[in-house]
Motif scaffolding. Structure first.
Motif, short mmCIF file in Angstrom:
data_model
loop_
_atom_site.label_atom_id
_atom_site.label_comp_id
_atom_site.label_asym_id
_atom_site.label_seq_id
_atom_site.Cartn_x
_atom_site.Cartn_y
_atom_site.Cartn_z
N LEU A 62 3.79 -3.90 -3.00
CA LEU A 62 3.27 -3.28 -1.86
C LEU A 62 4.08 -1.98 -1.69
CD1 LEU A 62 2.17 -3.75 1.11
CD2 LEU A 62 4.17 -4.45 1.79
N GLY A 63 5.11 -1.82 -2.21
CA GLY A 63 5.88 -0.75 -2.17
C GLY A 63 5.31 0.62 -2.73
N VAL A 64 5.00 0.18 -3.93
CA VAL A 64 4.36 1.13 -4.89
C VAL A 64 2.82 1.54 -4.15
CG1 VAL A 64 2.95 1.48 -6.90
CG2 VAL A 64 5.20 0.52 -7.02
N ALA A 65 2.18 0.66 -3.47
CA ALA A 65 0.88 0.90 -2.87
C ALA A 65 1.03 1.77 -1.61
CB ALA A 65 0.05 -0.29 -2.56
N LEU A 66 2.03 1.58 -0.98
CA LEU A 66 2.42 2.31 0.17
C LEU A 66 2.75 3.76 0.06
CD1 LEU A 66 3.99 -0.48 2.58
CD2 LEU A 66 2.03 1.05 2.99
N LEU A 67 3.79 3.92 -0.97
CA LEU A 67 4.45 5.25 -1.52
C LEU A 67 2.99 5.86 -2.00
CD1 LEU A 67 7.70 4.52 -2.73
CD2 LEU A 67 7.34 5.77 -0.88
N TRP A 68 2.27 5.47 -2.94
CA TRP A 68 1.08 6.20 -3.55
C TRP A 68 0.14 6.44 -2.60
CZ3 TRP A 68 -3.68 3.74 -5.25
CH2 TRP A 68 -4.65 4.82 -6.26
N ARG A 69 -0.18 5.64 -1.35
CA ARG A 69 -1.27 6.07 -0.67
C ARG A 69 -0.98 7.00 0.50
NH1 ARG A 69 -6.23 5.76 -2.09
NH2 ARG A 69 -6.94 5.50 0.10
N LEU A 70 0.24 6.88 0.88
CA LEU A 70 0.77 7.48 2.09
C LEU A 70 1.64 9.12 1.99
CD1 LEU A 70 2.00 4.49 4.24
CD2 LEU A 70 -0.15 6.01 4.46
N VAL A 71 1.92 9.14 0.84
CA VAL A 71 2.82 10.12 0.38
C VAL A 71 2.02 11.41 -0.09
CG1 VAL A 71 5.12 11.17 -0.60
CG2 VAL A 71 4.85 9.03 0.49
N PRO A 72 1.91 12.57 0.53
CA PRO A 72 1.19 13.68 -0.22
C PRO A 72 2.33 14.46 -1.04
CG PRO A 72 1.24 14.18 1.79
CD PRO A 72 1.93 12.85 1.83
N ARG A 73 1.82 15.40 -1.69
CA ARG A 73 2.77 16.41 -2.29
C ARG A 73 2.45 17.58 -1.55
NH1 ARG A 73 1.56 16.28 -8.72
NH2 ARG A 73 -0.18 17.52 -7.74
N GLY A 74 3.16 18.69 -1.71
CA GLY A 74 3.19 19.94 -1.06
C GLY A 74 1.93 20.46 -1.41
N ASP A 75 1.24 20.19 -2.51
CA ASP A 75 -0.13 20.90 -2.97
C ASP A 75 -1.31 20.35 -2.39
OD1 ASP A 75 0.15 18.87 -4.62
OD2 ASP A 75 -0.16 20.23 -6.36
N GLY A 76 -1.10 19.23 -1.53
CA GLY A 76 -2.14 18.69 -0.83
C GLY A 76 -2.55 17.23 -1.93
N HIS A 77 -2.14 17.35 -3.10
CA HIS A 77 -2.51 16.16 -3.92
C HIS A 77 -1.50 14.92 -3.30
CE1 HIS A 77 -4.47 19.28 -5.99
NE2 HIS A 77 -5.26 18.43 -6.30
N LEU B 182 9.57 -3.25 6.79
CA LEU B 182 8.99 -4.35 7.90
C LEU B 182 8.60 -5.57 7.15
CD1 LEU B 182 7.99 -2.14 10.77
CD2 LEU B 182 9.92 -3.62 10.69
N ALA B 183 7.38 -5.27 6.30
CA ALA B 183 6.79 -6.22 5.29
C ALA B 183 7.72 -7.18 4.67
CB ALA B 183 5.90 -5.79 4.41
#
Length: 137
Positions: A95-110, A55-56
């Protein structure tokens, strides 16, 4: 009244088209993240990050098209020859890097690492620029 309907239908179409693009981006990112992190990654969070990114990117693209429409550019003009477009592509990737890094967790909570987010955005950028390289010749 008809212009209001035209604008609203264009916005609905833009959001639908961006959701399809975001689904394709999310499938690529999700596969890369599962392969690279070797742990489960929630697809819905990857899709949310990719949807916001798409969208951005559409908003920036519409702005560049409206800005470029005022300039006289011939049909043989290369796409990445303009400095504005290069800056827009760079900001879009950040922006894509920042969104993926901040919004996507791994299965172990990190969170996923910044390198994994850069890898996903880089692969998507390469896949997006391959057709443009063919058109610029």
């Amino acid at each position: 009244m008809s212009s209001l309907l035209a604008i609203s239908s264009s916005l609905v179409y833009l959001i639908l088209a961006d959701s399809v693009v975001a689904l394709l981006l999310a499938l690529i990112c999700w596969g890369l993240l599962r392969w690279n992190t070797r742990c489960p990654v929630p697809f819905n969070r990857v899709y949310l990050a990719c949807l916001l990114w798409a969208l951005a990117a559409s908003a920036v693209t519409l702005g560049l098209i409206s800005l470029g429409g005022k300039q006289a550019v011939g049909p043989g003009h290369q796409l990445l020859a303009s400095g504005w477009i290069r800056v827009a592509v760079l900001l879009d990737m950040l922006l894509g890097v920042a969104l993926l890094w901040r919004l996507v967790p791994r299965g172990d909570g990190h969170r996923i690492t910044l390198g994994n987010a850069c890898l996903c955005v880089g692969v998507i950028a390469v896949l997006a620029l391959i057709p443009l390289a063919g058109f610029s010749r």
